[in-house]
Structure formats: C-alpha cells, structure tokens
Write a protein that holds these residues in place. Structure first.
Motif, PDB file in Angstrom:
ATOM      1  N   ASP A  41       0.813  -1.213   0.000  1.00 41.37           N
ATOM      2  CA  ASP A  41       0.000   0.000   0.000  1.00 41.37           C
ATOM      3  C   ASP A  41       0.846   1.263   0.000  1.00 41.37           C
ATOM      4  OD1 ASP A  41      -2.142  -1.674   0.068  1.00 41.37           O
ATOM      5  OD2 ASP A  41      -2.669  -1.302   2.164  1.00 41.37           O
ATOM      6  N   ASN A  42       2.015   1.222   0.618  1.00 39.39           N
ATOM      7  CA  ASN A  42       2.894   2.385   0.751  1.00 39.39           C
ATOM      8  C   ASN A  42       4.298   1.960   0.349  1.00 39.39           C
ATOM      9  OD1 ASN A  42       3.218   5.128   1.491  1.00 39.39           O
ATOM     10  ND2 ASN A  42       4.080   4.527   3.460  1.00 39.39           N
ATOM     11  N   LEU A  43       4.397   1.349  -0.833  1.00 39.44           N
ATOM     12  CA  LEU A  43       5.583   0.590  -1.213  1.00 39.44           C
ATOM     13  C   LEU A  43       6.869   1.395  -1.164  1.00 39.44           C
ATOM     14  CD1 LEU A  43       6.661  -2.114  -2.262  1.00 39.44           C
ATOM     15  CD2 LEU A  43       6.242  -1.280  -4.586  1.00 39.44           C
ATOM     16  N   GLY A  44       6.926   2.525  -1.861  1.00 37.12           N
ATOM     17  CA  GLY A  44       8.172   3.282  -1.934  1.00 37.12           C
ATOM     18  C   GLY A  44       8.718   3.692  -0.577  1.00 37.12           C
TER      19      GLY A  44
ATOM     20  N   THR B 234      -2.373  -3.140 -10.879  1.00 32.12           N
ATOM     21  CA  THR B 234      -2.828  -3.057  -9.493  1.00 32.12           C
ATOM     22  C   THR B 234      -1.808  -2.388  -8.571  1.00 32.12           C
ATOM     23  OG1 THR B 234      -2.070  -5.344  -9.242  1.00 32.12           O
ATOM     24  CG2 THR B 234      -4.434  -5.004  -9.558  1.00 32.12           C
ATOM     25  N   VAL B 235      -0.667  -1.957  -9.130  1.00 32.94           N
ATOM     26  CA  VAL B 235       0.295  -1.164  -8.333  1.00 32.94           C
ATOM     27  C   VAL B 235       0.683   0.062  -9.171  1.00 32.94           C
ATOM     28  CG1 VAL B 235       2.324  -1.275  -6.837  1.00 32.94           C
ATOM     29  CG2 VAL B 235       1.172  -3.392  -7.493  1.00 32.94           C
ATOM     30  N   PRO B 236      -0.298   0.940  -9.476  1.00 31.67           N
ATOM     31  CA  PRO B 236      -0.005   2.104 -10.310  1.00 31.67           C
ATOM     32  C   PRO B 236       1.019   3.014  -9.629  1.00 31.67           C
ATOM     33  CG  PRO B 236      -2.171   2.304  -9.295  1.00 31.67           C
ATOM     34  CD  PRO B 236      -1.708   0.907  -9.031  1.00 31.67           C
TER      35      PRO B 236
ATOM     36  N   SER C 196       4.166   2.341  -9.532  1.00 24.30           N
ATOM     37  CA  SER C 196       5.372   1.531  -9.381  1.00 24.30           C
ATOM     38  C   SER C 196       6.101   1.485 -10.718  1.00 24.30           C
ATOM     39  CB  SER C 196       4.998   0.115  -8.934  1.00 24.30           C
ATOM     40  OG  SER C 196       6.117  -0.736  -8.929  1.00 24.30           O
ATOM     41  N   ALA C 197       7.382   1.797 -10.707  1.00 18.84           N
ATOM     42  CA  ALA C 197       8.125   1.944 -11.962  1.00 18.84           C
ATOM     43  C   ALA C 197       8.075   0.678 -12.805  1.00 18.84           C
ATOM     44  CB  ALA C 197       9.569   2.331 -11.664  1.00 18.84           C
ATOM     45  N   ASN C 198       8.190  -0.481 -12.160  1.00 16.68           N
ATOM     46  CA  ASN C 198       8.231  -1.705 -12.951  1.00 16.68           C
ATOM     47  C   ASN C 198       6.893  -2.006 -13.614  1.00 16.68           C
ATOM     48  OD1 ASN C 198       7.504  -2.183 -10.158  1.00 16.68           O
ATOM     49  ND2 ASN C 198       7.570  -4.363 -10.566  1.00 16.68           N
ATOM     50  N   GLN C 199       5.786  -1.774 -12.889  1.00 20.22           N
ATOM     51  CA  GLN C 199       4.480  -2.057 -13.485  1.00 20.22           C
ATOM     52  C   GLN C 199       4.123  -1.047 -14.572  1.00 20.22           C
ATOM     53  OE1 GLN C 199       4.120  -4.787 -12.543  1.00 20.22           O
ATOM     54  NE2 GLN C 199       4.400  -5.048 -10.352  1.00 20.22           N
TER      55      GLN C 199
ATOM     56  N   SER D 128      -3.862   0.402  -5.242  1.00 22.05           N
ATOM     57  CA  SER D 128      -2.915  -0.626  -4.811  1.00 22.05           C
ATOM     58  C   SER D 128      -3.485  -1.482  -3.689  1.00 22.05           C
ATOM     59  CB  SER D 128      -1.602   0.016  -4.358  1.00 22.05           C
ATOM     60  OG  SER D 128      -1.815   0.943  -3.312  1.00 22.05           O
ATOM     61  N   SER D 129      -4.511  -0.980  -3.003  1.00 17.27           N
ATOM     62  CA  SER D 129      -5.157  -1.781  -1.954  1.00 17.27           C
ATOM     63  C   SER D 129      -5.875  -2.989  -2.550  1.00 17.27           C
ATOM     64  CB  SER D 129      -6.154  -0.923  -1.159  1.00 17.27           C
ATOM     65  OG  SER D 129      -7.128  -0.363  -2.021  1.00 17.27           O
ATOM     66  N   ASN D 130      -6.127  -2.950  -3.869  1.00 14.73           N
ATOM     67  CA  ASN D 130      -6.758  -4.087  -4.541  1.00 14.73           C
ATOM     68  C   ASN D 130      -5.781  -5.237  -4.772  1.00 14.73           C
ATOM     69  OD1 ASN D 130      -9.104  -2.677  -4.651  1.00 14.73           O
ATOM     70  ND2 ASN D 130      -9.225  -2.532  -6.871  1.00 14.73           N
TER      71      ASN D 130
END
Length: 363
Positions: free
Chosen positions: A110-113, A203-205, A207-210, A235-237
């Motif tokens: 949810d708060n990846l970075g 589902t992780v908008p 995020s650089a890789n996605q 991203s909570s999804n």
C-alpha cells in the motif's frame, strides 16, 4: 514484480554474453539445489535468515565475513517465494565462508516506496557488506540507496529498476528482467494473434516496474498495428481477487472492443480469467500475464490463456546473492551489465518445460 530499459534484443532471447553468465551461474545453482535436503527456510541451520516487515538483525558484520541484506517483496507474494528460494540456495555459499544473509520485506504494497526506503535504512543501520534491493519507486527509494553507497556499502539493484537505476544511484550491477522489453514482447504477441485493443491491468499504479510493463505492452501492440490502454486500480486491490475481478469485468462490459487482457502478476491473472468468464466474453478476449504460476501454466496448456511472461525469479534471487558474495570475497564480477534473467514468453509451444520447472520450485 519486476522491470526496465536496456538495449533491446530481438524477440525474447537473452544476449549471447548474458547467456554465458547465466549458463555458468545456472550450473552452480543446479548443483546447490541438487545437494539440498529440501526447500530452504529462513532461520534454520545452514539457511538464509529471512523475515518480513522488519526482519532480523542477527547478521551484523563480524570478523570481515560478508553480511548481506536482501530487500524483497511480501512474505506471501507468490513471485517472491521463488525469489527467496533462490536467495536461500545462494546463502549456502555465503554461510560456507562464514557470512550471513538477511531478507527484509514490507507488510503490504500500500505504501511501497516509503516502506522499502525505510527497510533500506534499517539495513544500513546494521553495517552490512552489501544491500540487494529492487528500485520499485525511485522517487522514494533513491535517497536511501545513495545513503548506503555513501557509507561504502555495496549495492546491487535487482528485479526492478534496470540498468538506468543502477547507473543513477551508483550501484554495482542490475540483475533481473527488463519489464519494458517484456511488455513489448507481450504486446507484439497479442497483436500477432489478432488482438486489436489490449487492456493492461495495473494493481500497483505508480510503481516503476508495473508502469514499464504496461508501456511496453502498448508500444509492442502499436508496433504491430494494434492499441492498448491501462486500467489502473488502487494498490489496496493488490491481493484482493474479488475486487480485481469486478473491476476487470466492469471494464469488459463497458468497452466491448477490448479483445485482450494482460495483468501485471499471476494473482491478477486468475482474477482476470474469472472476469472474462463472468462477462461471457471468453470466446473473444485473450488473456496474458507477467510471471508464472501453476494456474497460468494449466490455462496455457488447455488453450485458455495465450502466454505468461517469465522473468525467472529464482535466478534473480540466486544470482544477486551469489554474485554479490563473490564480488565481496574475491573481487570477481561478470563484466555484463545488466545481467538479464528474462523476458521469456511461455506459450503452448514450451509450456511443458515450464511446468517441470514449477514442480522443482524454481519457476
């Protein structure tokens, strides 16, 4: 999860130089896996010290031995279970020299970075020899990674960020797949099979890789005369199959021109398969995904899924730990940068070999 830009090889093959490094390391990986009594688990004798959401700090540098920290995904993320298997097998080499390996992962995405940046700072506080980390969200992570390098800690970027990230922060190497190339290969494959309007479910908008994956899908499709658009979901999804299924189903019912769906991970692909079935469009909508799981392979074999894009996560975990260990111990370092582990499209033509790899726990 994974990521980004390098020189583009033709098709989905690795460069000849990359294959040389991969082949040599793969023989070592196979030898280690063959001599293991079973799947390694964190914290047991002879295995990696592994944990999620804070991790252990028992690997403090001692007597000049290598103390390596690996930052990765959630403990229940199927993709990173394969990465950790590779990490654990390579840890045998580290422990043979008296060193340690500690695995850290976030509790959620949810708060990846910011969360991964904090894990990097946690690793720095333990005075490690090296930190091995994906660069998922550069805006949050790069400052922490540069702090590690400024303290003389060797950093290897793996899984996400690509050679661009490694050069930007001053890391030793990038080891992993190229998400943009992988997306291009997938988009082109869809178009070659007749798809005209591809939906990339993210589902992780942010995020650089996605983002790189969906951009690659679009560019690969456009290069063959087709089109693609992104469906960004909260991203909570991520990890919520019902929510993802309903979102994809809604998009399919709203836009009848969509004739292909690609997802950024295997759990979402299962949700997409359910959405396609519930929307009653299975006869016209093709499915593809990044990464592998048994359900993807089963659908490919039965003809209900076009492809899965494999970045070989086991190799990412094994290579990054073993290469870092050899570099720290002896100054030995393959000259290739990046060292690519993919992409490779798994289709009906090569699915049987991939199924054998999943049974061995390495794909």
């Amino acid at each position: 999860m994974n990521r980004i830009q390098t020189r583009r090889p033709s098709g989905n093959r690795l460069s000849r130089k990359g294959l040389t490094v991969v082949s040599l390391l793969a023989m070592t990986a196979a030898a280690l896996t063959g001599c293991a009594s079973g799947k390694a688990t964190g914290g047991t004798s002879g295995q990696a010290t592994a944990s999620a959401g804070g991790g252990t700090t028992s690997g403090t540098k001692s007597g000049g031995k290598n103390n390596i920290y690996v930052i990765g995904g959630k403990s229940d993320d199927p993709f990173f279970s394969a990465v950790k298997r590779g990490v654990e097998d390579a840890t045998k080499l580290v422990k043979a020299g008296g060193g340690t390996v500690t695995y850290l992962g976030p509790q959620s995405y949810d708060n990846l970075g910011p969360d991964v940046a904090k894990l990097t700072l946690t690793a720095i506080s333990q005075n490690p020899s090296a930190i091995l980390v994906p660069d998922w969200v550069p805006g949050n992570q790069d400052s922490a990674i540069k702090q590690a390098i400024a303290k003389g800690i060797k950093v290897f970027i793996y899984n996400s960020g690509g050679i661009d990230a490694a050069k930007r922060v001053g890391a030793v190497k990038y080891i992993g797949s190229d998400d943009y190339q992988a997306g291009e290969a997938g988009g082109a494959k869809f178009a070659e099979e007749g798809a005209k309007n591809i939906l990339c479910v993210n589902t992780v908008p942010g995020s650089a890789n996605q983002e790189a994956r969906c951009k690659g899908i679009k560019d690969g499709a456009v290069s063959k005369g087709s089109a693609s658009k992104q469906l960004p979901l909260p991203s909570s999804n991520f990890g919520n199959p019902s929510a993802v299924t309903q979102a994809i189903k809604g998009a399919l019912l709203k836009d009848s021109s969509i004739d292909a769906v690609v997802t950024v991970d295997t759990g979402d692909a299962d949700s997409a398969a359910a959405a396609i079935k519930q929307a009653g469009v299975g006869s016209k909508v093709q499915l593809g995904t990044f990464d592998l799981s048994q359900s993807q392979l089963d659908r490919i074999k039965s003809g209900n899924q076009l492809f899965a894009i494999d970045q070989q996560p086991y190799l990412q975990g094994f290579y990054v730990v073993s290469i870092a260990n050899q570099f720290l111990s002896y100054g030995v370092l393959p000259p290739q940068n990046p060292i690519l582990t993919g992409p490779l499209l798994v289709t009906k033509d090569n699915v049987d070999a991939a199924i054998a790899g999943t049974k061995a726990g390495v794909r």
